[in-house]
Design an enzyme around this catalytic site. Structure first.
Site, PDB file in Angstrom:
ATOM      1  CB  THR A 193      -0.921   0.031   1.228  1.00 21.98           C
ATOM      2  OG1 THR A 193      -0.119  -0.065   2.419  1.00 21.98           O
ATOM      3  CG2 THR A 193      -1.929  -1.110   1.196  1.00 21.98           C
ATOM      4  CE  LYS A 194       2.968   2.391   4.700  1.00 24.88           C
ATOM      5  NZ  LYS A 194       1.967   1.331   4.895  1.00 24.88           N
TER       6      LYS A 194
END
Length: 391
Positions: A193-194
């Site tokens: 998700t980064k």
């Protein structure tokens, strides 16, 4: 409840969709690893990725890990913090920050935050320092840097290690210096998700030579550079396939930040003038990665609670997230285990967790989608009329 009207968006819009980068280059790197038959155990791609992260942050050492949770655990142990010790950590963070400590027997002691920055209130941190305090773990929330100078002064005064959860802050700066080289160590996340991801992964970044040496051994079953057992350790190394993804993502880093920056600006324009709604700003005069777009909804001014707006967005396939609700001190096991975690009101944390909402951004989101999301939010505020007007 989510609206029963026809959703404005046919396909879901997510917070934190993975960025893949150049697939051809990624597969070249993966095929190279397969050809070398060197898939783990400090391979050339891992070493290259570590060198790139160290150069990006200006730090002497980068020690990659399989995720940021193990990164926090290893960094804490390498800094001399042990089971039963107390570490002060802000409650306004994803619960993984606290869980990383709790899981290895370290006691998180939750401090309140500054509402404007969302980061640890230095004055409250000092009030919480007691005879069992052995460390401070600051969090650069949404990439907004902590009061590093203030926390560093406390750490020096009381002779305790200072760590930073920098999961959100790759590419951000504090007083013009890159996040990563502060405190005893900083820990990055490269979860999917980064905006820079390694599928799964993390890294400990430090200027402390001895801490880095201990961390390298700890992530590799306690083996030192000569493959001798230096002490207890775990298996927390990054593999070559993850490093291939990380290197490929780093090549796209500037363009990803630019997309995020433009999206942030579009949200600011789209929500300008909406009573009780504001886009949380980046740190002034600092470089930001704009990885998160976070709004605050003041229910008294807007006439609608954040949860109602969230439900309306969900009804239109906008998968917004209530980061971070509730604060860690109101989550388990911290809420119930009062013998280990003394209950403490944290009014600013609780006020923030009641107002914030994270919205979709990244390359999968463009001006048209942002315009639609902003229209949903505008119409959810009573002054603009009912959200059903969108259908």
């Amino acid at each position: 409840m989510p609206s029963t009207a026809t959703p404005l968006f046919a396909e879901p819009l997510h917070v934190g969709l993975p960025n893949v980068g150049d697939r051809v280059r990624l597969m070249e790197r993966i095929n190279g690893a397969l050809d070398r038959l060197w898939l783990t155990n400090n391979g050339p791609l891992v070493r290259e990725f570590e060198a790139r992260i160290a150069a990006l942050t200006g730090a002497r050492h980068c020690v990659t890990t399989c995720n940021a949770t193990t990164g926090i655990q290893i960094a804490a142990k390498a800094a001399g913090i042990r089971a039963g010790d107390e570490v002060i950590v802000p409650s306004f963070t994803w619960v993984a920050t606290a869980h990383a400590l709790e899981w290895i027997g370290i006691v998180p002691v939750f401090c309140d935050v500054d509402e404007e920055t969302g980061t640890a209130d230095v004055a409250h941190v000092e009030r919480l320092i007691g005879p069992n305090t052995r460390g401070i773990l600051g969090v650069h929330v949404f990439g907004y840097p902590c009061d590093i100078e203030g926390l560093s002064a406390l750490a020096r005064r009381y002779g305790i290690p200072l760590l930073f959860d920098a999961a959100h802050a790759l590419g951000c700066t504090y007083r013009g210096r890159p996040i990563g080289g502060f405190g005893s160590a900083e820990i990055f996340s490269f979860h999917a998700t980064k905006f820079i991801n390694t599928f799964e992964g993390g890294a400990i970044v430090t200027n402390d030579d001895e801490l880095a040496e201990r961390a390298r051994a700890m992530r590799q079953q306690g083996l030192d550079a000569e493959h001798r057992v230096a002490g207890p350790g775990t298996v927390a190394r990054m593999n070559e396939i993850c490093a291939a993804m990380g290197l490929t993502a780093l090549e796209a880093m500037d363009s990803l930040i630019e997309v995020n920056r433009r999206n942030h600006g579009h949200y600011e324009e789209g929500l300008a003038g909406v009573a009780g709604v504001r886009v949380r700003p980046m740190a002034p005069d600092e470089h930001a990665n704009y990885q998160y777009v976070v709004i605050e909804i003041d229910a008294e001014v807007a006439g609608v609670h954040r949860d109602v707006v969230n439900d309306i967005l969900l009804g239109h396939n906008v998968l917004s997230r209530r980061y971070f609700d509730p604060g860690c001190h109101l989550d388990e096991p911290y809420r119930s285990n009062t013998s280990r975690h003394a209950p403490l009101p944290l009014p600013r944390t609780e006020a923030l967790t009641d107002r914030v909402l994270s919205l979709p951004t990244g390359p999968a989101i463009g001006p048209a989608e942002i315009s639609g999301i902003c229209e949903i939010i505008r119409q959810a505020v009573p002054a603009y009329g009912p959200a059903e007007a969108l259908v």
